[in-house]
Design a protein around this motif. Structure first.
Motif, PDB file in Angstrom:
ATOM      1  N   VAL A  13      52.290  46.985 -10.652  1.00 16.19           N
ATOM      2  CA  VAL A  13      52.170  45.835  -9.729  1.00 16.19           C
ATOM      3  C   VAL A  13      52.452  44.738 -10.912  1.00 16.19           C
ATOM      4  N   ASN A  14      51.906  44.962 -12.239  1.00 17.72           N
ATOM      5  CA  ASN A  14      52.192  43.868 -13.269  1.00 17.72           C
ATOM      6  C   ASN A  14      53.521  43.640 -13.477  1.00 17.72           C
ATOM      7  N   VAL A  15      54.220  44.438 -13.528  1.00 14.71           N
ATOM      8  CA  VAL A  15      55.774  44.008 -13.547  1.00 14.71           C
ATOM      9  C   VAL A  15      56.395  43.516 -12.530  1.00 14.71           C
ATOM     10  N   VAL A  16      55.992  44.024 -11.248  1.00 16.55           N
ATOM     11  CA  VAL A  16      56.589  43.187 -10.151  1.00 16.55           C
ATOM     12  C   VAL A  16      55.982  41.666  -9.932  1.00 16.55           C
ATOM     13  N   HIS A  17      54.858  41.552 -10.058  1.00 16.38           N
ATOM     14  CA  HIS A  17      54.451  40.184 -10.237  1.00 16.38           C
ATOM     15  C   HIS A  17      54.563  39.443 -11.424  1.00 16.38           C
ATOM     16  N   ALA A  18      55.124  39.951 -12.430  1.00 15.56           N
ATOM     17  CA  ALA A  18      55.834  39.127 -13.485  1.00 15.56           C
ATOM     18  C   ALA A  18      57.262  38.594 -13.143  1.00 15.56           C
ATOM     19  N   HIS A  19      57.924  39.335 -12.152  1.00 11.66           N
ATOM     20  CA  HIS A  19      59.086  38.895 -11.600  1.00 11.66           C
ATOM     21  C   HIS A  19      58.929  38.059 -10.503  1.00 11.66           C
ATOM     22  N   VAL A  20      58.202  38.481  -9.665  1.00 11.16           N
ATOM     23  CA  VAL A  20      57.937  37.960  -8.380  1.00 11.16           C
ATOM     24  C   VAL A  20      56.841  37.210  -8.140  1.00 11.16           C
ATOM     25  N   PRO A  66      62.023  64.641 -15.447  1.00 10.05           N
ATOM     26  CA  PRO A  66      60.826  64.270 -14.952  1.00 10.05           C
ATOM     27  C   PRO A  66      59.597  63.782 -15.907  1.00 10.05           C
ATOM     28  N   GLN A  67      59.938  64.095 -17.180  1.00  8.99           N
ATOM     29  CA  GLN A  67      59.069  63.478 -18.140  1.00  8.99           C
ATOM     30  C   GLN A  67      59.183  62.102 -18.412  1.00  8.99           C
ATOM     31  N   LYS A  68      60.295  61.325 -17.735  1.00  7.09           N
ATOM     32  CA  LYS A  68      60.416  60.048 -17.897  1.00  7.09           C
ATOM     33  C   LYS A  68      60.195  59.288 -16.770  1.00  7.09           C
ATOM     34  N   PHE A  69      59.188  59.713 -15.878  1.00  2.00           N
ATOM     35  CA  PHE A  69      58.963  59.225 -14.631  1.00  2.00           C
ATOM     36  C   PHE A  69      58.511  57.780 -14.716  1.00  2.00           C
ATOM     37  N   LYS A  70      57.705  57.408 -15.767  1.00  5.37           N
ATOM     38  CA  LYS A  70      57.162  56.032 -15.691  1.00  5.37           C
ATOM     39  C   LYS A  70      58.247  55.143 -16.106  1.00  5.37           C
ATOM     40  N   SER A  71      59.180  55.368 -17.083  1.00  3.21           N
ATOM     41  CA  SER A  71      60.379  54.773 -17.284  1.00  3.21           C
ATOM     42  C   SER A  71      61.269  54.471 -15.830  1.00  3.21           C
ATOM     43  N   TRP A  72      61.398  55.421 -15.278  1.00  2.00           N
ATOM     44  CA  TRP A  72      62.305  55.555 -14.154  1.00  2.00           C
ATOM     45  C   TRP A  72      61.725  54.878 -12.979  1.00  2.00           C
ATOM     46  N   LEU A  73      60.408  54.784 -12.777  1.00  2.00           N
ATOM     47  CA  LEU A  73      59.687  54.096 -11.839  1.00  2.00           C
ATOM     48  C   LEU A  73      59.653  52.768 -12.199  1.00  2.00           C
ATOM     49  N   LEU A  74      59.514  52.206 -13.242  1.00  2.00           N
ATOM     50  CA  LEU A  74      59.666  50.636 -13.738  1.00  2.00           C
ATOM     51  C   LEU A  74      60.894  50.260 -13.718  1.00  2.00           C
ATOM     52  N   GLN A  75      62.011  51.018 -14.016  1.00  2.00           N
ATOM     53  CA  GLN A  75      63.418  50.409 -13.588  1.00  2.00           C
ATOM     54  C   GLN A  75      63.768  50.020 -12.282  1.00  2.00           C
ATOM     55  N   ILE A  76      63.320  50.862 -11.365  1.00  2.00           N
ATOM     56  CA  ILE A  76      63.488  50.828  -9.974  1.00  2.00           C
ATOM     57  C   ILE A  76      62.794  49.760  -9.539  1.00  2.00           C
ATOM     58  N   ALA A  77      61.708  49.305  -9.994  1.00  2.00           N
ATOM     59  CA  ALA A  77      60.994  48.326  -9.798  1.00  2.00           C
ATOM     60  C   ALA A  77      61.724  46.983 -10.086  1.00  2.00           C
ATOM     61  N   ALA A 104      58.810  41.656 -25.732  1.00  3.27           N
ATOM     62  CA  ALA A 104      57.739  42.483 -26.523  1.00  3.27           C
ATOM     63  C   ALA A 104      56.546  42.560 -25.600  1.00  3.27           C
ATOM     64  N   VAL A 105      56.272  41.236 -25.527  1.00  3.48           N
ATOM     65  CA  VAL A 105      54.999  41.171 -24.542  1.00  3.48           C
ATOM     66  C   VAL A 105      54.934  41.646 -23.188  1.00  3.48           C
ATOM     67  N   GLN A 106      56.131  41.631 -22.560  1.00  3.60           N
ATOM     68  CA  GLN A 106      55.996  42.151 -21.268  1.00  3.60           C
ATOM     69  C   GLN A 106      56.410  43.681 -21.419  1.00  3.60           C
ATOM     70  N   SER A 107      56.712  44.385 -22.435  1.00  3.93           N
ATOM     71  CA  SER A 107      56.816  45.575 -22.602  1.00  3.93           C
ATOM     72  C   SER A 107      55.199  46.232 -22.888  1.00  3.93           C
ATOM     73  N   PHE A 108      54.854  45.535 -23.722  1.00  2.17           N
ATOM     74  CA  PHE A 108      53.368  45.827 -24.215  1.00  2.17           C
ATOM     75  C   PHE A 108      52.461  45.721 -23.298  1.00  2.17           C
ATOM     76  N   TYR A 109      52.267  44.443 -22.436  1.00  2.99           N
ATOM     77  CA  TYR A 109      51.213  43.914 -21.470  1.00  2.99           C
ATOM     78  C   TYR A 109      51.260  44.525 -20.119  1.00  2.99           C
ATOM     79  N   LEU A 110      52.728  44.456 -19.777  1.00  5.66           N
ATOM     80  CA  LEU A 110      52.952  44.556 -18.126  1.00  5.66           C
ATOM     81  C   LEU A 110      53.633  46.035 -18.193  1.00  5.66           C
ATOM     82  N   GLU A 111      54.187  46.476 -18.847  1.00  5.71           N
ATOM     83  CA  GLU A 111      54.983  47.904 -18.959  1.00  5.71           C
ATOM     84  C   GLU A 111      53.835  49.009 -19.396  1.00  5.71           C
ATOM     85  N   GLY A 112      52.676  48.572 -20.155  1.00  6.48           N
ATOM     86  CA  GLY A 112      51.948  49.527 -20.889  1.00  6.48           C
ATOM     87  C   GLY A 112      52.496  50.183 -21.980  1.00  6.48           C
ATOM     88  N   LEU A 113      53.730  49.882 -22.594  1.00  5.33           N
ATOM     89  CA  LEU A 113      54.263  50.510 -23.725  1.00  5.33           C
ATOM     90  C   LEU A 113      53.441  50.462 -24.997  1.00  5.33           C
TER      91      LEU A 113
END
Length: 187
Positions: free
Chosen positions: A30-37, A64-75, A133-142
């Protein structure tokens, strides 16, 4: 269960496993999408499109262990597609519709969304490296370590970029202070 185990179950048609995966990363998505849209309705559409793509594409996920990254890239790709649509034009909101939204969701909804626009504008003014860096840390949770690995950077560089971005955002979003008489002053 790990992401990998849940993905393997979801590939076999286990809807509960898929739901668990989505719920695990729902806030980040939700954070990633709202940051863009910025438009809440459009963001909901993008999130739905993302989840449909993920459900249909999960059998092809090679790692499969990279599901989160894959999900966020699709988003992120769905967000880009949203803006590429030729028919997509910003349309002004009519006063009657705006009044309906404010009445339906209350004044806090309108205030929260106006503040969101301020945050997005302030974030857009942050230099690219710091913004990333901010988007990766706060929005993507990295984590700092994950951001450093992704960008092939020392962790200290990531920390410095986060510090600089936070400082920039604080200055941009700081509201004028009020003195005891209630008048606003710039200092």
């Amino acid at each position: 269960m790990t992401d990998e185990q849940l993905v393997l179950c979801a590939v076999q048609g286990d809807l509960n496993a898929f739901t668990d995966l989505v719920q695990r990363y729902e806030r980040t998505l939700v954070n990633v999408v709202h940051a863009h849209v910025r438009n809440a309705k459009d963001a909901e559409d993008v999130i739905q499109e993302t989840l449909i793509r993920v459900w249909k594409g999960i059998p092809q996920l090679r790692e499969p262990q990279k599901f989160k990254s894959w999900l966020l890239q699709i988003a992120k790709n769905r967000c880009l597609d949203h803006f590429r649509k030729a028919a997509h034009l910003d349309q002004p909101v009519e006063d009657a519709h705006l009044a309906h939204l404010v009445n339906r969701h209350g004044q806090q909804f309108a205030i929260r969304h106006s503040r969101w626009d301020e945050i997005i504008a302030a974030l857009a003014a942050v230099p690219t490296a710091e913004r990333s860096a901010v988007q990766s840390f706060y929005l993507e949770g990295l984590t700092i370590k994950e951001i450093a690995a992704r960008g092939d950077l020392p962790e200290g560089t990531v920390k410095r970029r986060l510090y600089a971005a936070r400082h920039h955002l604080r200055e941009s979003l700081e509201r004028p202070h009020e003195n005891k008489s209630g008048r606003k002053c710039d200092d």
